[in-house]
Write an enzyme that holds these catalytic residues in place. Sequence first.
Site, PDB file in Angstrom:
ATOM      1  N   LYS A 122       0.827  -1.204   0.000  1.00 60.36           N
ATOM      2  CA  LYS A 122       0.000   0.000   0.000  1.00 60.36           C
ATOM      3  C   LYS A 122       0.867   1.262   0.000  1.00 60.36           C
ATOM      4  O   LYS A 122       0.666   2.169  -0.812  1.00 60.36           O
ATOM      5  CB  LYS A 122      -0.888  -0.061   1.251  1.00 60.36           C
ATOM      6  CG  LYS A 122      -1.982   0.936   1.337  1.00 60.36           C
ATOM      7  CD  LYS A 122      -3.085   0.437   2.265  1.00 60.36           C
ATOM      8  CE  LYS A 122      -2.774   0.592   3.742  1.00 60.36           C
ATOM      9  NZ  LYS A 122      -2.748   1.981   4.210  1.00 60.36           N
TER      10      LYS A 122
ATOM     11  N   ARG B  23       2.969   5.882  -3.313  1.00 59.94           N
ATOM     12  CA  ARG B  23       4.147   6.653  -3.750  1.00 59.94           C
ATOM     13  C   ARG B  23       4.350   6.553  -5.250  1.00 59.94           C
ATOM     14  O   ARG B  23       4.645   7.542  -5.924  1.00 59.94           O
ATOM     15  CB  ARG B  23       5.387   6.162  -2.994  1.00 59.94           C
ATOM     16  CG  ARG B  23       5.415   6.659  -1.545  1.00 59.94           C
ATOM     17  CD  ARG B  23       6.303   5.791  -0.681  1.00 59.94           C
ATOM     18  NE  ARG B  23       6.461   6.329   0.666  1.00 59.94           N
ATOM     19  CZ  ARG B  23       5.536   6.251   1.633  1.00 59.94           C
ATOM     20  NH1 ARG B  23       4.357   5.666   1.382  1.00 59.94           N
ATOM     21  NH2 ARG B  23       5.769   6.749   2.833  1.00 59.94           N
TER      22      ARG B  23
ATOM     23  N   ARG C  11      -8.721  12.679  11.771  1.00 60.90           N
ATOM     24  CA  ARG C  11      -7.292  12.428  12.048  1.00 60.90           C
ATOM     25  C   ARG C  11      -6.475  13.723  12.019  1.00 60.90           C
ATOM     26  O   ARG C  11      -6.803  14.667  11.318  1.00 60.90           O
ATOM     27  CB  ARG C  11      -6.749  11.397  11.056  1.00 60.90           C
ATOM     28  CG  ARG C  11      -7.411  10.043  11.267  1.00 60.90           C
ATOM     29  CD  ARG C  11      -6.900   9.006  10.321  1.00 60.90           C
ATOM     30  NE  ARG C  11      -5.502   8.693  10.530  1.00 60.90           N
ATOM     31  CZ  ARG C  11      -4.798   7.880   9.752  1.00 60.90           C
ATOM     32  NH1 ARG C  11      -5.378   7.303   8.707  1.00 60.90           N
ATOM     33  NH2 ARG C  11      -3.539   7.623  10.002  1.00 60.90           N
TER      34      ARG C  11
ATOM     35  N   SER D 252       7.278  10.057  11.379  1.00 56.72           N
ATOM     36  CA  SER D 252       6.204   9.831  10.410  1.00 56.72           C
ATOM     37  C   SER D 252       6.710   9.852   8.973  1.00 56.72           C
ATOM     38  O   SER D 252       7.135  10.892   8.463  1.00 56.72           O
ATOM     39  CB  SER D 252       5.122  10.906  10.583  1.00 56.72           C
ATOM     40  OG  SER D 252       4.249  10.862   9.473  1.00 56.72           O
TER      41      SER D 252
ATOM     42  N   GLN E  56       4.829   9.590   6.473  1.00 55.78           N
ATOM     43  CA  GLN E  56       3.895  10.389   5.677  1.00 55.78           C
ATOM     44  C   GLN E  56       4.299  11.855   5.680  1.00 55.78           C
ATOM     45  O   GLN E  56       4.300  12.506   4.631  1.00 55.78           O
ATOM     46  CB  GLN E  56       2.471  10.238   6.224  1.00 55.78           C
ATOM     47  CG  GLN E  56       1.906   8.848   6.014  1.00 55.78           C
ATOM     48  CD  GLN E  56       0.523   8.662   6.616  1.00 55.78           C
ATOM     49  OE1 GLN E  56       0.011   9.546   7.295  1.00 55.78           O
ATOM     50  NE2 GLN E  56      -0.073   7.516   6.373  1.00 55.78           N
TER      51      GLN E  56
ATOM     52  N   ASP F  98       2.201  -0.315  12.383  1.00 55.45           N
ATOM     53  CA  ASP F  98       0.946  -0.822  11.815  1.00 55.45           C
ATOM     54  C   ASP F  98       0.608  -2.227  12.315  1.00 55.45           C
ATOM     55  O   ASP F  98      -0.503  -2.717  12.102  1.00 55.45           O
ATOM     56  CB  ASP F  98       1.013  -0.824  10.280  1.00 55.45           C
ATOM     57  CG  ASP F  98       0.968   0.597   9.715  1.00 55.45           C
ATOM     58  OD1 ASP F  98       0.539   1.516  10.436  1.00 55.45           O
ATOM     59  OD2 ASP F  98       1.369   0.772   8.551  1.00 55.45           O
TER      60      ASP F  98
ATOM     61  N   ARG G 132      -7.229  -2.752  10.097  1.00 50.08           N
ATOM     62  CA  ARG G 132      -6.253  -3.587  10.814  1.00 50.08           C
ATOM     63  C   ARG G 132      -6.852  -4.233  12.067  1.00 50.08           C
ATOM     64  O   ARG G 132      -6.404  -5.285  12.498  1.00 50.08           O
ATOM     65  CB  ARG G 132      -4.986  -2.784  11.138  1.00 50.08           C
ATOM     66  CG  ARG G 132      -4.308  -2.258   9.860  1.00 50.08           C
ATOM     67  CD  ARG G 132      -2.832  -2.024   9.997  1.00 50.08           C
ATOM     68  NE  ARG G 132      -2.330  -1.227   8.897  1.00 50.08           N
ATOM     69  CZ  ARG G 132      -1.993  -1.701   7.680  1.00 50.08           C
ATOM     70  NH1 ARG G 132      -2.079  -2.982   7.423  1.00 50.08           N
ATOM     71  NH2 ARG G 132      -1.550  -0.885   6.738  1.00 50.08           N
TER      72      ARG G 132
HETATM   73  C1  S3P Z   1       2.633   5.182   6.077  1.00 51.64           C
HETATM   74  C2  S3P Z   1       3.256   5.649   7.203  1.00 51.64           C
HETATM   75  C3  S3P Z   1       2.813   5.320   8.556  1.00 51.64           C
HETATM   76  C4  S3P Z   1       1.882   4.112   8.561  1.00 51.64           C
HETATM   77  C5  S3P Z   1       0.825   4.202   7.510  1.00 51.64           C
HETATM   78  C6  S3P Z   1       1.460   4.288   6.129  1.00 51.64           C
HETATM   79  C7  S3P Z   1       3.164   5.588   4.765  1.00 51.64           C
HETATM   80  O1  S3P Z   1       2.105   6.423   9.088  1.00 51.64           O
HETATM   81  O2  S3P Z   1       1.296   3.960   9.831  1.00 51.64           O
HETATM   82  O3  S3P Z   1       0.001   3.060   7.544  1.00 51.64           O
HETATM   83  O4  S3P Z   1       2.811   4.969   3.731  1.00 51.64           O
HETATM   84  O5  S3P Z   1       3.955   6.536   4.719  1.00 51.64           O
HETATM   85  P1  S3P Z   1       2.850   7.675   9.779  1.00 51.64           P
HETATM   86  O6  S3P Z   1       3.568   8.432   8.730  1.00 51.64           O
HETATM   87  O7  S3P Z   1       1.744   8.479  10.381  1.00 51.64           O
HETATM   88  O8  S3P Z   1       3.775   7.099  10.812  1.00 51.64           O
END
Ligand code: S3P
Length: 430
Positions: A27, A32, A123, A168, A170, A315, A388
């Site tokens: 995923k 990306r 969120r 993070s 993300q 996760d 999850r």
């Molecule tokens: C992810 C980063 C993680 C993860 C999420 C997917 C990603 O989150 O928990 O399921 O693809 O960059 P965070 O960036 O909030 O840690």
Amino acid sequence: MSGAAGVRIVKGPGEPFAAGIEVPGDKSLSHRALILSAMAAGTSSVNRLATGRDVAATLHVIRQLGVEIDEDRVISPGIDGWRSPGDPLDCANSGTTMRLLAGALSGSLVPATLVGDEFLMRRPMRRLVEPLTALGASVELSPDGTAPVTITGRAPTHPADVDIPMPSAQVRSAFSLGALRAEGESTVASPPGFRDHTERWLEAMGLGKREDTTTFRIYPGAVPAYRYVISGDPSSAAFLWASAAIVAGARVVTPNVSLNPGRLGFLEVLEAMGATVEGEVTGAVLGDPIGTVSVTGAGLRATTVSGTLSAATIDELPLVAVVASYAEGVTRVVDAGELRAKESDRIDSTVSLINALGGGAQEYQDGFEVLGLGWLEGGRVDSAGDHRIAMAAAVAATAATNPITIVGAEAAAVSWPRFYEALEALWSSR
Ligand code: S3P
């Protein structure tokens, strides 16, 4: 397994099983690949894209920006040719779509508003504000720091050096995507334990360089069109690994999964609990390793998950609670406050899951503890709309005394629509 739509009754095998299973595409990598393809002018392709609803949301959103998708081909005018979406960009349940897109939009001249479903709209998005405004973008949120997120970007962006307070991927990725459009080099740092997929890929494309374990330097430049091949999702495979770990002598082999170090915490935890874990790197995609993982179940003991390991297991922490219930002793998970910001408050939903099944779990502010009794009774669990949690509940059925009823079981489709069938196939193979 059986049940009406949304409710699933799962009964585990109660005896060892053994199988090799190839899980769907990752995923994180799929998001990306799609967003980088959308930023690149020309035709990219993405093979083995993740099959779940989250990645469908990214597909939908880049289409809204004028990108054409034709089977596995992504045909884009490039970020400078993105068209203004008439409507808000709907990211559905996907936090990765919202945060990474916000980053990419901060380096574009297309102002846009990002929205999502009722869960995503709750969120935290405030974490985007400082890094993206450092690049010169304007980021507007609702007063409580949640979506709608309205981004008014600029091109070029300002170069910046940012330090993000949480590990993070993300937020790091969002910043990096915006910084690709800057007038000079930028850096991003954060605590360790994050998945560094974006950074490995950008480095392989000549668009950045890792400076140390936590700092990445972004070289501005145009993202090239590319032919991506997505590795299997270790966070999906983790459900199968956990199920095998619970039953002494059960075994699962998962080929072609991403072995990015930020994704492997759960395997370290399983090993510390006494399962046999074997991994072999078989290749890499743009500098990001892939390989085969096998997990064989054994008598399990409790463990403690903290610090960087909590981040690299983020996760899979609901699964740690499930496996810990089948171990002996008290397992503790700490330094995992980020769980409260996931698709559900995963400290609360994980503890509720274990207690609903006759186990013994207790909340901490930044994690939880589970009293391992060596068994779970079974019962009725609410997924809290979180894929999850629904899937962890099915894994809990592996060796539970009674069946487990999962309310909101359909949430699994967010990451793995055929998950229950795959788990059932694993359980029935000898
Ligand atoms: C992810 C980063 C993680 C993860 C999420 C997917 C990603 O989150 O928990 O399921 O693809 O960059 P965070 O960036 O909030 O840690």
